[in-house]
Scaffold this motif. Structure first.
Motif, short mmCIF file in Angstrom:
data_model
loop_
_atom_site.label_atom_id
_atom_site.label_comp_id
_atom_site.label_asym_id
_atom_site.label_seq_id
_atom_site.Cartn_x
_atom_site.Cartn_y
_atom_site.Cartn_z
N THR A 490 0.84 -1.21 0.00
CA THR A 490 0.00 0.00 0.00
C THR A 490 0.86 1.25 0.00
O THR A 490 0.61 2.21 -0.76
N GLU A 491 1.87 1.25 0.84
CA GLU A 491 2.77 2.42 0.88
C GLU A 491 3.48 2.60 -0.44
O GLU A 491 3.62 3.73 -0.95
N GLU A 630 11.65 10.44 -2.19
CA GLU A 630 10.51 9.53 -2.30
C GLU A 630 10.76 8.45 -3.35
O GLU A 630 10.35 7.30 -3.18
N ARG A 631 11.46 8.80 -4.44
CA ARG A 631 11.77 7.79 -5.44
C ARG A 631 12.73 6.75 -4.90
O ARG A 631 12.58 5.55 -5.13
N HIS A 638 9.90 -1.11 -2.75
CA HIS A 638 9.69 -2.22 -3.68
C HIS A 638 10.50 -3.45 -3.23
O HIS A 638 9.99 -4.58 -3.23
N GLU A 639 11.77 -3.21 -2.86
CA GLU A 639 12.59 -4.33 -2.41
C GLU A 639 12.02 -4.94 -1.12
O GLU A 639 11.91 -6.16 -0.97
N LEU A 643 10.51 -8.62 -0.57
CA LEU A 643 10.97 -9.51 0.49
C LEU A 643 9.83 -9.89 1.42
O LEU A 643 9.70 -11.06 1.82
N ALA A 644 8.97 -8.90 1.76
CA ALA A 644 7.84 -9.20 2.65
C ALA A 644 6.86 -10.17 1.99
O ALA A 644 6.32 -11.07 2.64
N ARG A 645 6.60 -9.97 0.67
CA ARG A 645 5.72 -10.92 -0.01
C ARG A 645 6.31 -12.32 -0.02
O ARG A 645 5.60 -13.32 0.16
N SER A 646 7.63 -12.38 -0.25
CA SER A 646 8.28 -13.70 -0.22
C SER A 646 8.16 -14.33 1.17
O SER A 646 7.83 -15.52 1.30
#
Length: 754
Positions: A490-491, A630-631, A638-639, A643-646
């Motif tokens: 979300t962030e 912010e970029r 994203h990284e 990692l969190a999704r993994s």
């Protein structure tokens, strides 16, 4: 727009895909009646938006779908596609971007129609307006049908006006005007409602002010209520702690009662074991009682047999008494005859005495009478003795014959009873022994199976508890991982929308093409400032131009690191970035005096020191610095999100495996519990069968003992009966023959009668 091609599939008689090319000029369709010419025209009208099934010569719009024939199955849908040449760009604005327009209408049986223009789904109204703008349509006079010429001749002025308007190409404008008028009226109605709403809002302002004051009082009262609720919660917490302490005391008492109950259970189990140990003795006592009962039953049977024999003996004695009474009657009759004879002789004697024969004759008669009386007395005595002897002899003989027959019959019955008891004893002992052995073996097997099933159930229960504990421990980990992944996603999406370049900008700024190392965003924003908003496109009014490096640019002072080492971007920025140095805040004042024209120093926090003496301290972050930060933050997010999704996926797989393991363990527990219950039922049944068999075995043992005792008594009774029968035979043989007694009795009777 011009028609170029018509394609029909499943429409009325066109069951197979049929395609018709409409070439420039005049196109004619000829054929015999019933070949489908009218269906072809109706297909054109249908694809142009015809909504009346009556105009299609059908009872319903689904009737336009091919319904089947004797040799072909019906279709479930129909589709007509009309290709239009739009190279002149005369179509409505919504469809005027393509040179070729394909208008299609598809109907599914029971599901309605769908319109598409170049593959995009549109409304039927859009298709009707598009053809109306082209001076044609489903109900346009341009579509000439049967009988339409006669209708035009007899048409009213209004209908003729519509024909002229369609010919002039303004029929679509009338439709659009009508739609615009409807929208204007709807807008007017909305404005009227808005005025009503504004009036209501104005009238409700005072009410809202009163409500605002009430809300202020409500907040004050709510604060007071919260304070009192806090006090109540504190009091409740105190009471809860007191109740918790009381509950702990009650728990201790309950544990004491549980320990006492467990002790009672142990005592009950001990008592049960003692009772089970005493059970064999009770069974032996039961067997002894059964044996005694059998013995008493046999004794009662013997007493009944003796009672029957006594009754038979009484009946025999009654018959003997009747025979004796008949003999007495017969003897009394004989005595009366003798007396009658004596009376007759006395009369004769008296007559003789009265006769004139003289004294000598009377004396002789008296002598004869005396002699006759003496002989009669002797004969009567002999007759009486003979009758008594014969009666006693007959009674004795009858009694001995009956006694011998009874004893022989009794001996036969006893022998048969003894054989039957022997057979029963043999059969009962062998059958019960074999059955008891089989039941004991089955009980042992059922007991082993029940113990194994109980062990399996306990193991399965432990496995379920362990699996559920593991699943419960893994559930918070999974939830935390999923929350973290969702938060980072979300962030990242929010930040990506914030830092995404503006799509409508013709000349994107160079800032969108620059990537800076984390921590140097403020330094780059301070070094370039508003120049980051310039584009790299040469056509832009303000842009960065790529110039060759002449090799004459001065080097930065020693101790300053070029900013170009921390920035990746277009080559047009390279020369500028080479003349910007990164220094520590304490080193900047000393190095600023050695700067060449055009050079500048920056710090990581955004301080700027220019060659001409201009100094700008870092204050609030610049927009460019925030955008670059912010970029960079987006890349980090994203990284981190990946990692969190993994990690979440790994946690999900682990949790799924634990959940599957828990489900398998639960299923195994159910199976184990079912097996344990079945094994317990089997064990209970085997125990019940064994107990029943043991009781039957005890009963059989008691019965065998009783049968053995009865066999002994019956054998003794049989021997006694045989001895009695033999004695009766011997006594019967010692008696005189009945013919001799009858001869003597007849001789005595003749003598007495003489």
């Amino acid at each position: 727009m011009k028609f170029t091609r018509l394609r029909i599939v499943g429409f009325k008689t066109f069951v197979e895909p049929s395609e018709f090319l409409i070439e420039p000029g005049l196109t004619g369709v000829i054929g015999p009646n019933g070949c489908g010419k009218s269906n072809l025209v109706e297909a054109l009208r249908w694809v142009m938006g015809e909504s009346s099934h009556k105009s299609m010569r059908a009872s319903g719009m689904d009737d336009v779908i091919f319904s089947g024939s004797g040799g072909r199955a019906g279709r479930s849908h129909a589709e007509v596609t009309l290709a239009l040449d739009n190279s002149a760009r005369t179509a409505p604005a919504a469809f005027n971007a393509a040179d070729l327009l394909e208008v299609s209408r598809r109907i599914d049986r029971g599901a309605g129609s769908t319109y598409r223009v170049n593959g995009r789904e549109v409304r039927a109204r859009d298709v009707q307006l598009m053809f109306a703008d082209a001076a044609t349509g489903a109900r346009s006079p341009a579509m000439v049908r049967q009988g339409q010429v006669a209708e035009l001749i007899a048409a009213k002025p209004q209908a003729r006006r519509r024909i002229l308007e369609d010919a002039a190409g303004i029929g679509g404008l009338h439709a659009r005007r009508h739609e615009a008028e409807l929208r204007l009226r709807a807008a007017e109605d909305n404005l009227a409602r808005v005025e009503d709403v504004l009036t209501a809002i104005t009238a409700g302002v005072d009410s809202l002010r009163r409500q605002a004051r009430s809300a202020q009082r409500y907040r004050a009262i709510a604060a007071e209520i919260r304070r009192h609720e806090a006090l109540l919660l504190l009091i409740g917490h105190t009471n809860a702690r007191r109740e918790a302490m009381a509950a702990q005391g009650a728990l201790a008492q309950a544990l004491d009662r549980l320990a006492a109950a467990q002790a009672e259970q142990v005592e009950s189990a001990t008592a049960q074991g003692l009772a089970a140990a005493a059970l064999p003795r009770l069974r032996e006592a039961e067997g002894a009682a059964a044996e005694e009962l059998q013995r008493l039953t046999l004794a009662a049977a013997q007493l009944e047999a003796q009672e029957r024999r006594s009754a038979e003996r009484l009946r025999d004695l009654g018959r003997r008494i009747a025979d004796l009474r008949r003999d007495l009657t017969r003897e009394a009759a004989s005595r009366d005859d003798a007396r009658t004879t004596l009376d007759r002789l006395d009369g004769e004697a008296a007559a003789l005495r009265d006769a004139d024969d003289g004294r000598a004759a009377r004396e002789e008669a008296d002598a004869l009478a005396a002699a006759a009386n003496a002989r009669l007395a002797v004969a009567e005595a002999a007759l009486s003795t003979a009758q008594s002897t014969q009666a006693e002899h007959a009674a004795r003989r009858s009694a001995l014959i009956r006694a011998a027959a009874d004893e022989r019959a009794r001996a036969g019955r006893l022998a048969a009873e003894q054989a039957r008891l022997a057979r029963e004893a043999a059969a009962a002992g062998e059958a019960e022994s074999e059955r008891l052995a089989a039941l004991r073996e089955a009980y042992d097997e059922a007991k082993e199976a029940a113990e194994s099933a109980e062990e399996a159930a306990v193991a399965a229960r432990d496995a379920v508890a362990e699996a559920r504990d593991a699943e419960a421990r893994g559930r918070p980990v999974l939830a935390a991982a999923e929350r973290e992944a969702a938060r980072l996603d979300t962030e990242a999406r929010t930040l990506a929308r914030l830092v995404a370049p503006v799509a409508e900008t013709r000349f994107p700024p160079v800032l969108d093409a620059v990537t800076v190392a984390p921590g140097y965003e403020a330094a780059l924003a301070a070094a370039l400032g508003d120049d980051l908003d310039a584009a790299t496109d040469p056509e832009a009014p303000t842009h960065w131009a790529s110039l060759p490096d002449p090799g004459t640019d001065p080097a930065l002072p020693t101790g300053a690191r070029p900013l170009v080492e921390c920035v990746t971007g277009p080559s047009a920025l390279a020369r500028r970035l080479h003349q910007v140095g990164i220094v520590e805040p304490g080193d900047a004042p000393a190095l600023r005096g050695r700067l060449h024209p055009g050079q500048r120093l920056v710090t990581k926090r955004g301080d700027l020191f220019r060659w001409d003496g201009l100094t700008a301290a870092a204050e609030a972050p610049r927009p460019a610095a925030r955008r670059l930060s912010e970029r960079n933050r987006l890349e980090t997010l994203h990284e981190a999100a990946a990692l969190a999704r993994s990690q979440a996926e790994t946690a999900r797989e682990t949790h799924d495996a634990l959940q599957a393991r828990a489900q398998d363990a639960a299923a195994a527990e159910l199976r184990a519990l079912d097996g344990a219950r079945l094994a317990r039922r089997t064990l209970d049944g085997a125990r019940e069968n064994l107990n029943h068999a043991e009781r039957r075995e005890a009963e059989a043992a008691a019965r065998r003992a009783a049968l053995a005792e009865a066999q002994g008594r019956i054998a003794a009774d049989a021997e006694e009966a045989a001895a009695r029968a033999e004695a009766a035979d011997e006594a019967l043989a010692a008696l005189d023959e009945p013919e001799d007694l009858s001869a003597r009795l007849e001789a005595a009777r003749r003598e007495a009668e003489a």
